[in-house]
Write a protein that holds these residues in place. Structure first.
Motif, short mmCIF file in Angstrom:
data_model
loop_
_atom_site.label_atom_id
_atom_site.label_comp_id
_atom_site.label_asym_id
_atom_site.label_seq_id
_atom_site.Cartn_x
_atom_site.Cartn_y
_atom_site.Cartn_z
N PHE A 6 0.80 -1.26 -0.19
CA PHE A 6 0.04 0.02 0.14
C PHE A 6 0.74 1.26 0.13
O PHE A 6 1.83 1.33 0.70
N ASP A 7 0.30 2.28 -0.85
CA ASP A 7 0.87 3.68 -0.73
C ASP A 7 0.38 4.03 0.84
O ASP A 7 -0.77 3.58 1.27
N THR A 11 -4.42 6.85 0.08
CA THR A 11 -4.46 5.29 -0.04
C THR A 11 -4.99 4.46 1.21
O THR A 11 -6.05 4.20 1.19
N GLY A 161 -2.09 2.20 -4.72
CA GLY A 161 -1.79 3.54 -4.58
C GLY A 161 -2.99 4.52 -5.25
O GLY A 161 -4.08 4.19 -5.18
N ASP A 162 -2.59 5.84 -5.34
CA ASP A 162 -3.41 6.71 -5.76
C ASP A 162 -3.07 7.51 -6.88
O ASP A 162 -3.84 8.79 -6.95
N ASP A 166 2.68 6.44 -8.26
CA ASP A 166 2.64 4.80 -7.79
C ASP A 166 2.23 4.17 -9.22
O ASP A 166 2.78 3.05 -9.11
N SER A 179 -5.86 1.28 -7.99
CA SER A 179 -5.95 3.12 -8.12
C SER A 179 -6.86 3.38 -7.07
O SER A 179 -8.09 2.99 -7.45
N ALA A 180 -6.73 4.09 -5.84
CA ALA A 180 -7.78 4.48 -5.13
C ALA A 180 -8.29 5.69 -5.42
O ALA A 180 -7.80 6.74 -5.79
#
Length: 210
Positions: A6-7, A11, A161-162, A166, A179-180
């Motif tokens: 995870f970022d 995120t 990530g977002d 990322d 992607s968030a």
């Protein structure tokens, strides 16, 4: 089982307001006018932008993170206003119960992470927590993702990530990317807007049940 990287900002935690407030407080103390929030976030999340010059009017800044040297500002605002995204802690609990290998790969300075993460009581869920340091380049460089890959007990790995940084880091590390888009709706196949969508996309990606 799987490895999920995870970022952090955008995120796991909703830190946009904290980041903007910290940057503008730094600018105020340096004698500069505040910047628009969207502009700050664009500079931070876009690969190739000279954030040191754009945010702080500094040339040839030696650090690779916009938080390096200004940690006290960010810790202050993170503790005041940052919250976990809905369902994140629950999802981390579910993943750990399934024996997933979990990691954080963030462009925040490594030394600042214990103070930042302490408030949210999620550090214990992660097997690896990696930030930027003298030995680890920031994303989109794949260095921190590769560190996790090398330690992971599993070959099935995804990065969540977002930002464009990322996405490029995942591509450079040759791993799938999700992607968030928390609360904003998702338009692309690899985007999710809530915890249930994230869970569903990971299950579909690896053909598993979480």
């Amino acid at each position: 089982m799987i490895t999920v990287i995870f970022d952090m900002d955008g995120t796991l935690i909703n830190s946009a307001n904290a980041i903007v407030s910290a940057v503008n407080e730094i600018r105020k103390d340096m004698g500069f006018q505040p910047l628009d929030a969207n502009y700050i976030l664009h500079i931070i999340n876009t690969p190739g932008k000279d954030w040191a010059k754009e945010l702080y009017n500094i040339k040839d800044f030696k650090h690779s993170s916009f938080k390096n040297g200004f940690e006290k500002y960010f810790v202050k605002h993170y503790q005041q206003s940052v919250i976990l995204y809905d369902g994140i802690k629950e999802f981390l609990e579910e993943l750990k119960n399934k024996k997933a290998y979990l990691a954080i790969a963030t462009n925040a300075p490594q030394e600042s992470l214990p103070l930042i993460l302490k408030k949210y009581e999620i550090s214990a869920y992660f097997d690896e927590i990696i930030g930027v340091s003298d030995d680890v380049e920031p994303k989109p460089n794949p260095a921190m993702l590769n560190l996790v890959k090398n330690k992971s007990p599993y070959t099935d790995i995804v990065f969540v990530g977002d930002s464009k940084k990322d996405e490029e880091a995942a591509k450079n590390a040759n791993i799938p990317y999700l992607s968030a888009k928390w609360g904003r709706g998702s338009e692309k196949e690899n985007e999710f807007s809530d915890k249930n969508e994230l869970k569903s996309k990971i299950e579909k990606l690896f053909n598993i049940n979480l």
